[in-house]
Design an enzyme around this catalytic site. Structure first.
Site, PDB file in Angstrom:
ATOM      1  N   HIS A  75       0.844  -1.200   0.000  1.00 16.61           N
ATOM      2  CA  HIS A  75       0.000   0.000   0.000  1.00 16.61           C
ATOM      3  C   HIS A  75       0.880   1.251   0.000  1.00 16.61           C
ATOM      4  CE1 HIS A  75      -4.179  -1.510   1.506  1.00 16.61           C
ATOM      5  NE2 HIS A  75      -3.723  -2.206   0.487  1.00 16.61           N
ATOM      6  N   TYR A 203      -8.807   5.355   8.449  1.00 13.75           N
ATOM      7  CA  TYR A 203      -8.895   5.686   9.872  1.00 13.75           C
ATOM      8  C   TYR A 203      -9.996   6.746  10.004  1.00 13.75           C
ATOM      9  CZ  TYR A 203      -4.389   3.351  10.714  1.00 13.75           C
ATOM     10  OH  TYR A 203      -3.381   2.428  10.824  1.00 13.75           O
ATOM     11  N   PRO A 294      -2.775   0.205  19.254  1.00 17.45           N
ATOM     12  CA  PRO A 294      -2.628  -0.253  17.863  1.00 17.45           C
ATOM     13  C   PRO A 294      -2.834   0.810  16.785  1.00 17.45           C
ATOM     14  CG  PRO A 294      -4.720  -1.005  18.772  1.00 17.45           C
ATOM     15  CD  PRO A 294      -3.974  -0.357  19.899  1.00 17.45           C
ATOM     16  N   LYS A 298       2.274  -0.033  15.135  1.00 20.58           N
ATOM     17  CA  LYS A 298       3.708  -0.091  15.412  1.00 20.58           C
ATOM     18  C   LYS A 298       4.170  -1.298  16.243  1.00 20.58           C
ATOM     19  CE  LYS A 298       5.170   3.324  13.167  1.00 20.58           C
ATOM     20  NZ  LYS A 298       5.007   2.651  11.900  1.00 20.58           N
ATOM     21  N   TYR A 386       4.566   6.750  10.082  1.00 22.78           N
ATOM     22  CA  TYR A 386       3.722   5.594   9.757  1.00 22.78           C
ATOM     23  C   TYR A 386       4.509   4.531   8.985  1.00 22.78           C
ATOM     24  CZ  TYR A 386      -0.585   3.047   8.938  1.00 22.78           C
ATOM     25  OH  TYR A 386      -1.547   2.076   8.952  1.00 22.78           O
TER      26      TYR A 386
HETATM   27  C1  PHB Z   1      -4.928  -4.416  11.238  1.00 26.72           C
HETATM   28  O1  PHB Z   1      -5.094  -4.631  10.026  1.00 26.72           O
HETATM   29  O2  PHB Z   1      -5.143  -5.291  12.075  1.00 26.72           O
HETATM   30  C2  PHB Z   1      -4.501  -3.077  11.690  1.00 26.72           C
HETATM   31  C3  PHB Z   1      -4.175  -2.107  10.755  1.00 26.72           C
HETATM   32  C4  PHB Z   1      -3.780  -0.849  11.164  1.00 26.72           C
HETATM   33  C5  PHB Z   1      -3.716  -0.554  12.510  1.00 26.72           C
HETATM   34  C6  PHB Z   1      -4.020  -1.528  13.457  1.00 26.72           C
HETATM   35  C7  PHB Z   1      -4.419  -2.792  13.038  1.00 26.72           C
HETATM   36  O3  PHB Z   1      -3.354   0.687  12.899  1.00 26.72           O
END
Ligand code: PHB
Ligand code: APR
Length: 391
Positions: A75, A203, A294, A298, A386
């Site tokens: 991505h 997000y 999460p 990270k 990120y």
């Molecule tokens: C996930 O795909 O489980 C995932 C992706 C991004 C995050 C946390 C978890 O910030």
């Protein structure tokens, strides 16, 4: 009591312990990995799924990227959605071409276990009563029970890769300083058998609470909603979860596709760091030493950085007799740990609805979101954190 000797005793077969084992093997250093759960349990545990390029490079060095290269999804950006608008953060464009790879941590663990067992290397599941000793002097050893017998494993160094609830950090508690923050919310996550509705992660900031759209494969979606930390999953039939996901991610001209829910669970959120990450011949790595919420994706990536530093330090020590890198292990890891702690806390604070928060809090969040989606320097700061900062 059965006696055995190795160079590095690794406690815990999560991503940290298993990757360390493979890196050492490739450098000709022996290790034994001890895990208290079963192989099935470890391989079924659903965790995060965003790999930084540095993590992929390290797995390459560990020799376990055959399937990742085939199935991992690259991505180049993420979306931030707020106030009914979806904004793109072009990660690669902002970071000189760097990207992330979507590949479940569970799959990483399966690949590492298969590689270790195929090479005939020691990996013991379902051990119990693991205890670490002698690391303050020069003769560390680990005692444990396996197949009904008591065992002793003598070694040069112990790697505590046994996660947040392991046994290695508590034994050195008195020499540690710890820093932590609990958040008044958790994430309710589902794995759904449906193609992702968005081409990149979204997000979502919403008055009802945070939501995240992620994925595991072209046919599997991974979705999260902010909930109470003690939320009872029994109160959340699938229809209620979808309803909430729809409400928090709604966007004109776009719709969220539903599918059968294969898995669901609630995770708490916490920030935690223990310093230093070493005492004598005991080295902590990964979740054993630090936890991040999460939101910044990270946790796994930090664990991988720790074991890279530890593997390089051990290789230098065994090959050249120099302990410099082992001595600086903790300081070398903690610089990156604290950067990730800040980034994860910041993303979390910007995107979640604080219970008891007021409109002032929400206005600040929206202002910050507007800023990172309209200012190139602000977006670049988010992007470089990120994708993972270079050393
Ligand atoms: C996930 O795909 O489980 C995932 C992706 C991004 C995050 C946390 C978890 O910030
Ligand atoms: N003896 C042996 N093994 C143990 C013990 C013990 N006393 N206690 C815990 N373990 C095992 C756990 O069962 C687990 O398999 O140690 C392993 C630790 O693995 P993780 O918790 O996955 O931690 P780590 O390898 O540091 O991985 C970092 O990234 O996405 C994040 O939090 C997520 O798992 C994650 C992490």
């Amino acid at each position: 009591m059965t006696h055995e000797r190795t160079q590095v005793a690794i406690v815990g077969a999560g991503p940290a312990g298993l990757t360390l084992g493979q890196l050492l093997y490739r450098a000709g250093i022996d290790a034994v990995v001890l895990e208290d759960r079963s192989r099935d349990y470890v391989e079924a545990r659903i965790r995060a799924g965003v790999l930084e390029q540095g993590t992929v490079d390290l797995l390459e060095r560990a020799g376990v990227t055959e399937r990742l290269q085939r199935e991992g999804i690259v991505h180049h950006g993420i979306y931030l959605q707020f106030d009914g608008e979806r904004h793109h953060i072009p990660l690669s464009e902002l970071t000189g071409g760097r990207s992330i790879v979507i590949y479940g941590q569970t799959e990483v663990v399966k690949d590492l276990i298969a590689a270790r067992l195929d090479a005939g290397l020691p990996l013991r599941f379902e051990v119990s009563n693991v205890a670490v000793h002698g690391f303050e002097g020069g003769e560390p050893f680990v005692t444990y029970e396996h197949d009904g017998g008591e065992r002793r494993l003598d070694c040069d160094v112990i790697a505590g890769c046994d996660g947040f609830h392991g046994v290695c950090r508590p034994v050195i508690e008195r020499v540690l300083r710890t820093y932590s923050r609990e958040y008044p919310f958790g994430w309710l996550g589902i794995l759904a058998d449906v193609a992702p509705s968005s081409d990149e992660l979204v997000y979502n900031h919403h008055a009802r609470g945070f939501a995240l759209l992620s994925l595991r494969s072209p046919t599997r979606s991974r979705l999260y909603i902010q909930c109470r930390p003690d939320e009872d999953i029994a109160d959340w039939p699938d229809e209620r979860i979808w309803e909430e996901l729809h409400a928090r991610t709604a966007l004109d001209g776009w719709s969220l596709e539903e599918g059968p829910v294969l898995e669901k669970g609630v995770t708490g959120m916490r920030s935690f760091v223990a310093e230093p990450m070493q005492h004598g011949r005991l080295f902590l790595a990964g979740d054993a030493a630090h936890i991040v919420p999460p939101t910044g994706a990270k946790g796994l990536n930090l664990a991988m950085h720790d074991v890279r530093v530890l593997a390089d330090a051990l290789i230098e020590w065994y090959d050249n007799g120099r302990a410099g890198l082992l001595d600086s292990y903790s300081a070398d890891c903690l610089r990156r740990v604290w950067r990730a702690e800040h980034f994860s806390w910041w993303m979390t604070s910007m995107l979640h609805r604080a219970p008891g928060g007021d409109e002032f809090d929400e206005k600040l969040q929206l202002s910050q979101l507007r800023y990172v989606t309209t200012s190139t320097p602000a977006a670049t700061s988010l992007a470089e954190n990120y994708v993972g900062l270079e050393e």
